[in-house]
Design a protein around this motif. Structure first.
Motif, PDB file in Angstrom:
ATOM      1  N   GLY A 137      12.995  -4.726   4.336  1.00 60.41           N
ATOM      2  CA  GLY A 137      14.259  -4.535   5.042  1.00 60.41           C
ATOM      3  C   GLY A 137      14.462  -3.175   5.643  1.00 60.41           C
ATOM      4  O   GLY A 137      15.598  -2.778   5.898  1.00 60.41           O
ATOM      5  N   LEU A 138      13.351  -2.433   5.904  1.00 57.36           N
ATOM      6  CA  LEU A 138      13.439  -1.110   6.512  1.00 57.36           C
ATOM      7  C   LEU A 138      12.534  -1.037   7.735  1.00 57.36           C
ATOM      8  O   LEU A 138      11.356  -1.399   7.662  1.00 57.36           O
ATOM      9  CB  LEU A 138      12.988  -0.017   5.536  1.00 57.36           C
ATOM     10  CG  LEU A 138      13.968   0.562   4.532  1.00 57.36           C
ATOM     11  CD1 LEU A 138      13.267   1.657   3.732  1.00 57.36           C
ATOM     12  CD2 LEU A 138      15.216   1.110   5.191  1.00 57.36           C
ATOM     13  N   HIS A 139      13.076  -0.547   8.832  1.00 59.83           N
ATOM     14  CA  HIS A 139      12.261  -0.253  10.009  1.00 59.83           C
ATOM     15  C   HIS A 139      12.043   1.254  10.049  1.00 59.83           C
ATOM     16  O   HIS A 139      12.987   2.030  10.199  1.00 59.83           O
ATOM     17  CB  HIS A 139      12.946  -0.712  11.294  1.00 59.83           C
ATOM     18  CG  HIS A 139      12.210  -0.290  12.528  1.00 59.83           C
ATOM     19  ND1 HIS A 139      10.994  -0.806  12.885  1.00 59.83           N
ATOM     20  CD2 HIS A 139      12.528   0.645  13.477  1.00 59.83           C
ATOM     21  CE1 HIS A 139      10.579  -0.226  14.002  1.00 59.83           C
ATOM     22  NE2 HIS A 139      11.488   0.657  14.370  1.00 59.83           N
ATOM     23  N   LEU A 140      10.782   1.673   9.882  1.00 61.88           N
ATOM     24  CA  LEU A 140      10.489   3.097   9.820  1.00 61.88           C
ATOM     25  C   LEU A 140      10.593   3.750  11.183  1.00 61.88           C
ATOM     26  O   LEU A 140      10.090   3.236  12.172  1.00 61.88           O
ATOM     27  CB  LEU A 140       9.079   3.320   9.264  1.00 61.88           C
ATOM     28  CG  LEU A 140       8.770   2.763   7.873  1.00 61.88           C
ATOM     29  CD1 LEU A 140       7.368   3.175   7.446  1.00 61.88           C
ATOM     30  CD2 LEU A 140       9.804   3.230   6.851  1.00 61.88           C
ATOM     31  N   ARG A 141      11.218   4.912  11.227  1.00 61.25           N
ATOM     32  CA  ARG A 141      11.224   5.729  12.436  1.00 61.25           C
ATOM     33  C   ARG A 141      10.279   6.917  12.297  1.00 61.25           C
ATOM     34  O   ARG A 141       9.783   7.444  13.295  1.00 61.25           O
ATOM     35  CB  ARG A 141      12.646   6.214  12.739  1.00 61.25           C
ATOM     36  CG  ARG A 141      13.640   5.083  13.019  1.00 61.25           C
ATOM     37  CD  ARG A 141      14.865   5.610  13.763  1.00 61.25           C
ATOM     38  NE  ARG A 141      15.508   6.693  13.058  1.00 61.25           N
ATOM     39  CZ  ARG A 141      16.451   6.548  12.131  1.00 61.25           C
ATOM     40  NH1 ARG A 141      16.858   5.318  11.800  1.00 61.25           N
ATOM     41  NH2 ARG A 141      16.998   7.587  11.536  1.00 61.25           N
ATOM     42  N   SER A 142      10.034   7.337  11.074  1.00 60.07           N
ATOM     43  CA  SER A 142       9.070   8.404  10.825  1.00 60.07           C
ATOM     44  C   SER A 142       8.539   8.246   9.411  1.00 60.07           C
ATOM     45  O   SER A 142       9.177   7.635   8.547  1.00 60.07           O
ATOM     46  CB  SER A 142       9.710   9.785  10.997  1.00 60.07           C
ATOM     47  OG  SER A 142      10.718  10.004  10.032  1.00 60.07           O
ATOM     48  N   ALA A 143       7.342   8.806   9.183  1.00 66.76           N
ATOM     49  CA  ALA A 143       6.719   8.729   7.863  1.00 66.76           C
ATOM     50  C   ALA A 143       5.758   9.897   7.697  1.00 66.76           C
ATOM     51  O   ALA A 143       4.716   9.945   8.355  1.00 66.76           O
ATOM     52  CB  ALA A 143       5.985   7.405   7.680  1.00 66.76           C
ATOM     53  N   LEU A 144       6.104  10.834   6.832  1.00 62.08           N
ATOM     54  CA  LEU A 144       5.255  11.975   6.539  1.00 62.08           C
ATOM     55  C   LEU A 144       4.585  11.737   5.195  1.00 62.08           C
ATOM     56  O   LEU A 144       5.251  11.578   4.175  1.00 62.08           O
ATOM     57  CB  LEU A 144       6.083  13.262   6.492  1.00 62.08           C
ATOM     58  CG  LEU A 144       5.332  14.533   6.058  1.00 62.08           C
ATOM     59  CD1 LEU A 144       4.241  14.880   7.061  1.00 62.08           C
ATOM     60  CD2 LEU A 144       6.311  15.690   5.891  1.00 62.08           C
ATOM     61  N   ALA A 145       3.255  11.703   5.209  1.00 63.87           N
ATOM     62  CA  ALA A 145       2.498  11.415   3.993  1.00 63.87           C
ATOM     63  C   ALA A 145       2.074  12.701   3.300  1.00 63.87           C
ATOM     64  O   ALA A 145       1.610  13.646   3.941  1.00 63.87           O
ATOM     65  CB  ALA A 145       1.267  10.582   4.323  1.00 63.87           C
ATOM     66  N   THR A 146       2.231  12.728   1.977  1.00 63.00           N
ATOM     67  CA  THR A 146       1.753  13.834   1.154  1.00 63.00           C
ATOM     68  C   THR A 146       0.934  13.239   0.017  1.00 63.00           C
ATOM     69  O   THR A 146       1.462  12.487  -0.805  1.00 63.00           O
ATOM     70  CB  THR A 146       2.920  14.653   0.565  1.00 63.00           C
ATOM     71  OG1 THR A 146       3.756  15.119   1.626  1.00 63.00           O
ATOM     72  CG2 THR A 146       2.395  15.835  -0.231  1.00 63.00           C
ATOM     73  N   THR A 147      -0.345  13.551  -0.020  1.00 65.88           N
ATOM     74  CA  THR A 147      -1.210  13.013  -1.065  1.00 65.88           C
ATOM     75  C   THR A 147      -1.023  13.802  -2.348  1.00 65.88           C
ATOM     76  O   THR A 147      -1.131  15.029  -2.362  1.00 65.88           O
ATOM     77  CB  THR A 147      -2.683  13.060  -0.640  1.00 65.88           C
ATOM     78  OG1 THR A 147      -2.846  12.318   0.568  1.00 65.88           O
ATOM     79  CG2 THR A 147      -3.581  12.456  -1.714  1.00 65.88           C
ATOM     80  N   SER A 148      -0.739  13.078  -3.424  1.00 61.34           N
ATOM     81  CA  SER A 148      -0.568  13.713  -4.727  1.00 61.34           C
ATOM     82  C   SER A 148      -1.874  13.642  -5.510  1.00 61.34           C
ATOM     83  O   SER A 148      -2.770  12.854  -5.190  1.00 61.34           O
ATOM     84  CB  SER A 148       0.542  13.007  -5.514  1.00 61.34           C
ATOM     85  OG  SER A 148       1.761  12.994  -4.806  1.00 61.34           O
ATOM     86  N   ASN A 149      -1.965  14.463  -6.542  1.00 60.55           N
ATOM     87  CA  ASN A 149      -3.120  14.361  -7.423  1.00 60.55           C
ATOM     88  C   ASN A 149      -3.102  13.004  -8.117  1.00 60.55           C
ATOM     89  O   ASN A 149      -2.032  12.515  -8.503  1.00 60.55           O
ATOM     90  CB  ASN A 149      -3.096  15.470  -8.477  1.00 60.55           C
ATOM     91  CG  ASN A 149      -3.308  16.843  -7.876  1.00 60.55           C
ATOM     92  OD1 ASN A 149      -4.035  16.993  -6.895  1.00 60.55           O
ATOM     93  ND2 ASN A 149      -2.674  17.855  -8.451  1.00 60.55           N
ATOM     94  N   PRO A 150      -4.263  12.365  -8.293  1.00 58.39           N
ATOM     95  CA  PRO A 150      -4.282  11.075  -8.998  1.00 58.39           C
ATOM     96  C   PRO A 150      -3.695  11.228 -10.403  1.00 58.39           C
ATOM     97  O   PRO A 150      -3.877  12.263 -11.051  1.00 58.39           O
ATOM     98  CB  PRO A 150      -5.775  10.722  -9.055  1.00 58.39           C
ATOM     99  CG  PRO A 150      -6.401  11.513  -7.953  1.00 58.39           C
ATOM    100  CD  PRO A 150      -5.607  12.783  -7.862  1.00 58.39           C
ATOM    101  N   VAL A 151      -2.980  10.204 -10.855  1.00 62.20           N
ATOM    102  CA  VAL A 151      -2.454  10.240 -12.214  1.00 62.20           C
ATOM    103  C   VAL A 151      -3.442   9.543 -13.139  1.00 62.20           C
ATOM    104  O   VAL A 151      -4.100   8.570 -12.764  1.00 62.20           O
ATOM    105  CB  VAL A 151      -1.065   9.565 -12.301  1.00 62.20           C
ATOM    106  CG1 VAL A 151      -0.051  10.347 -11.496  1.00 62.20           C
ATOM    107  CG2 VAL A 151      -1.111   8.117 -11.857  1.00 62.20           C
ATOM    108  N   VAL A 152      -3.543  10.065 -14.350  1.00 62.95           N
ATOM    109  CA  VAL A 152      -4.439   9.499 -15.356  1.00 62.95           C
ATOM    110  C   VAL A 152      -3.599   8.652 -16.295  1.00 62.95           C
ATOM    111  O   VAL A 152      -2.601   9.123 -16.852  1.00 62.95           O
ATOM    112  CB  VAL A 152      -5.155  10.620 -16.145  1.00 62.95           C
ATOM    113  CG1 VAL A 152      -6.054  10.024 -17.222  1.00 62.95           C
ATOM    114  CG2 VAL A 152      -5.961  11.492 -15.186  1.00 62.95           C
ATOM    115  N   SER A 153      -4.005   7.390 -16.473  1.00 68.64           N
ATOM    116  CA  SER A 153      -3.168   6.479 -17.244  1.00 68.64           C
ATOM    117  C   SER A 153      -3.565   6.374 -18.703  1.00 68.64           C
ATOM    118  O   SER A 153      -2.890   5.711 -19.477  1.00 68.64           O
ATOM    119  CB  SER A 153      -3.202   5.078 -16.614  1.00 68.64           C
ATOM    120  OG  SER A 153      -4.516   4.553 -16.622  1.00 68.64           O
ATOM    121  N   GLY A 154      -4.669   6.999 -19.103  1.00 70.12           N
ATOM    122  CA  GLY A 154      -5.072   6.919 -20.502  1.00 70.12           C
ATOM    123  C   GLY A 154      -5.630   8.239 -20.980  1.00 70.12           C
ATOM    124  O   GLY A 154      -5.782   9.187 -20.214  1.00 70.12           O
TER     125      GLY A 154
END
Length: 217
Positions: free
Chosen positions: A147-164
């Motif tokens: 239900g969202l029409h994007l007008r802009s999108a700035l991507a920032t890559t985070s460090n991978p999270v460790v799940s265990g």
């Protein structure tokens, strides 16, 4: 009927041993945050309470946003974990309407399932993280379906999270944060996405969509 959820904004204490542990291992973070919802909820407590969270980090602070469909109880967190502000999100849901301009933020685990050859029918392929333009397209599709029409999108890559806690073969999950502006196209779909989260990795800090009204120009 008014739809609502509750939000806790936790400014983490960097000197807390529990915070340091949780920032290293997403599974431990998930366990800690689940203390904030009622006990004895059955086999799927995270899904049943709609608990979602996102870590927003700056150079000087780490802010943890925690959302759930049930009131949150921050005094059940470990002593010295951080300072918490609570907010009822009902007014946000009530304000949603078609054509509304908003700013958004979300951290996602953009991924796809590997397609296997026909001879491997019945087996499931690996989950492959998406990066770059593929991840951007993934988010654009998910936003439209929510239900969202994007007008802009700035991507920032985070460090991978460790799940265990396995030092031999730790399981890592890729995360990308998107910030931008958008227009609400379907308030009902958007309400569902806000409450349920978007994409995979909800137990590891992905999927929580935050909205704020965009000022009129």
């Amino acid at each position: 009927m008014t739809t609502g959820a509750f939000l806790a904004r936790i400014r983490l204490n960097p000197h807390s041993r529990e915070v340091q542990r949780d920032l290293r291992y997403a599974t431990e973070m998930h366990k800690t945050l689940m203390r904030m919802v009622p006990d004895d909820l059955g086999d799927t407590p995270r899904r049943d309470t709609g608990l979602l969270y996102r870590l927003d980090e700056t150079e000087h602070t780490s802010i943890l946003l925690v959302q759930a469909a049930t009131p949150l109880t921050p005094d059940r967190l470990p002593a010295g974990y951080g300072t918490t502000d609570l907010k009822d999100l009902s007014p946000m849901f009530s304000a949603l309407r078609k054509g509304l301009s908003v700013h958004y933020r979300i951290t996602v685990n953009a991924a796809k399932r590997e397609r296997l050859p026909l001879e491997d029918k019945g087996r499931r392929g690996r989950v492959i993280p998406l990066v770059g333009a593929d991840a951007d397209q993934w988010w654009a599709r998910r936003a439209e379906g929510s239900g969202l029409h994007l007008r802009s999108a700035l991507a920032t890559t985070s460090n991978p999270v460790v799940s265990g806690r396995s030092d031999v073969s730790p399981v890592k999950h890729s995360l990308i944060r998107y910030d931008g502006s958008a227009t609400v196209t379907d308030p009902e779909l958007l309400t569902t996405a806000l409450l349920a989260g978007i994409g995979r990795g909800k137990s590891y800090g992905a999927g929580l969509l935050s909205l704020a009204p965009a000022p009129l120009r």
